[in-house]
Design a protein around this motif. Structure first.
Motif, PDB file in Angstrom:
ATOM      1  N   UNK A  36       0.834  -1.203   0.000  1.00 43.84           N
ATOM      2  CA  UNK A  36       0.000   0.000   0.000  1.00 43.84           C
ATOM      3  C   UNK A  36       0.866   1.249   0.000  1.00 43.84           C
ATOM      4  N   UNK A  37       0.647   2.121  -0.970  1.00 41.48           N
ATOM      5  CA  UNK A  37       1.345   3.405  -1.113  1.00 41.48           C
ATOM      6  C   UNK A  37       2.862   3.270  -1.001  1.00 41.48           C
ATOM      7  N   UNK A  38       3.464   2.439  -1.845  1.00 44.26           N
ATOM      8  CA  UNK A  38       4.917   2.291  -1.776  1.00 44.26           C
ATOM      9  C   UNK A  38       5.623   3.594  -2.124  1.00 44.26           C
ATOM     10  N   UNK A  39       6.701   3.878  -1.403  1.00 44.61           N
ATOM     11  CA  UNK A  39       7.487   5.075  -1.672  1.00 44.61           C
ATOM     12  C   UNK A  39       8.673   4.783  -2.583  1.00 44.61           C
ATOM     13  N   UNK A  40       8.912   3.496  -2.852  1.00 44.26           N
ATOM     14  CA  UNK A  40      10.030   3.143  -3.714  1.00 44.26           C
ATOM     15  C   UNK A  40       9.763   1.815  -4.396  1.00 44.26           C
ATOM     16  N   UNK A  41      10.571   1.557  -5.401  1.00 39.71           N
ATOM     17  CA  UNK A  41      10.597   0.230  -6.002  1.00 39.71           C
ATOM     18  C   UNK A  41      12.030  -0.109  -6.344  1.00 39.71           C
ATOM     19  N   UNK A  42      12.293  -1.405  -6.449  1.00 41.78           N
ATOM     20  CA  UNK A  42      13.619  -1.849  -6.848  1.00 41.78           C
ATOM     21  C   UNK A  42      13.509  -2.703  -8.094  1.00 41.78           C
ATOM     22  N   UNK A  43      14.556  -2.670  -8.858  1.00 41.95           N
ATOM     23  CA  UNK A  43      14.662  -3.499 -10.051  1.00 41.95           C
ATOM     24  C   UNK A  43      15.829  -4.440  -9.815  1.00 41.95           C
ATOM     25  N   UNK A  44      15.585  -5.733  -9.994  1.00 37.62           N
ATOM     26  CA  UNK A  44      16.682  -6.679  -9.874  1.00 37.62           C
ATOM     27  C   UNK A  44      16.754  -7.550 -11.114  1.00 37.62           C
ATOM     28  N   UNK A  45      17.921  -8.125 -11.327  1.00 33.96           N
ATOM     29  CA  UNK A  45      18.195  -8.857 -12.566  1.00 33.96           C
ATOM     30  C   UNK A  45      18.169 -10.362 -12.350  1.00 33.96           C
ATOM     31  N   UNK A  46      17.705 -11.064 -13.379  1.00 37.60           N
ATOM     32  CA  UNK A  46      17.813 -12.510 -13.439  1.00 37.60           C
ATOM     33  C   UNK A  46      17.128 -13.297 -12.351  1.00 37.60           C
ATOM     34  N   UNK A  47      16.112 -12.745 -11.738  1.00 41.64           N
ATOM     35  CA  UNK A  47      15.410 -13.477 -10.695  1.00 41.64           C
ATOM     36  C   UNK A  47      16.147 -13.504  -9.365  1.00 41.64           C
ATOM     37  N   UNK A  48      17.278 -12.818  -9.272  1.00 42.15           N
ATOM     38  CA  UNK A  48      18.078 -12.770  -8.055  1.00 42.15           C
ATOM     39  C   UNK A  48      17.859 -11.432  -7.360  1.00 42.15           C
ATOM     40  N   UNK A  49      17.035 -11.434  -6.318  1.00 40.05           N
ATOM     41  CA  UNK A  49      16.696 -10.192  -5.618  1.00 40.05           C
ATOM     42  C   UNK A  49      17.919  -9.516  -5.010  1.00 40.05           C
ATOM     43  N   UNK A  50      19.026 -10.240  -4.878  1.00 39.38           N
ATOM     44  CA  UNK A  50      20.257  -9.644  -4.348  1.00 39.38           C
ATOM     45  C   UNK A  50      21.005  -8.846  -5.415  1.00 39.38           C
ATOM     46  N   UNK A  51      20.699  -9.090  -6.688  1.00 39.53           N
ATOM     47  CA  UNK A  51      21.360  -8.372  -7.784  1.00 39.53           C
ATOM     48  C   UNK A  51      20.527  -7.137  -8.126  1.00 39.53           C
ATOM     49  N   UNK A  52      20.604  -6.140  -7.257  1.00 39.54           N
ATOM     50  CA  UNK A  52      19.805  -4.927  -7.421  1.00 39.54           C
ATOM     51  C   UNK A  52      20.419  -4.059  -8.508  1.00 39.54           C
ATOM     52  N   UNK A  53      19.610  -3.739  -9.493  1.00 41.16           N
ATOM     53  CA  UNK A  53      20.045  -2.882 -10.589  1.00 41.16           C
ATOM     54  C   UNK A  53      19.874  -1.426 -10.181  1.00 41.16           C
ATOM     55  N   UNK A  54      18.666  -1.083  -9.748  1.00 38.77           N
ATOM     56  CA  UNK A  54      18.392   0.296  -9.338  1.00 38.77           C
ATOM     57  C   UNK A  54      17.248   0.300  -8.326  1.00 38.77           C
TER      58      UNK A  54
END
Length: 107
Positions: A36-54
């Protein structure tokens, strides 16, 4: 058995995942900071949530800030702009528009 355990075992979708897009080589996933009402989002690569792009923050205040993950900071400005555009489309619409299906109204 708890309902959460059951849904996790059966691969229930993550309610924070907003969509995906690809650059032709990699698949990127867009994930909201909250349901609900997120203040941010993250983009990650290849299904690996630890590989944060931005991580794009400031959604509720429109004081937007992009923080690039390790290994992605050196990407070209053009590619970074494209990733942010695609991520916003996925965040708000679940996916980027299909090629050739975008309509523009000029008046």
């Amino acid at each position: 058995m708890m309902r959460e355990e059951l849904s996790a075992r059966h691969g229930a979708p993550d309610p924070l995942t907003r969509g995906q897009f690809s650059d032709g080589q990699r698949l990127f996933t867009v994930r909201a900071s909250s349901t609900e009402a997120p203040d941010s989002f993250q983009v990650f690569a290849g299904g690996d949530a630890a590989d944060i792009v931005v991580v794009v923050s400031g959604l509720t205040s429109w004081n937007l800030r992009a923080t690039w993950g390790d290994g992605w900071r050196s990407a070209s400005a053009e590619w970074k702009s494209w990733v942010k555009d695609q991520a916003f489309m996925a965040f708000y619409n679940g996916r980027p528009p299909a090629t050739g299906s975008v309509r523009v109204c000029s008046g």
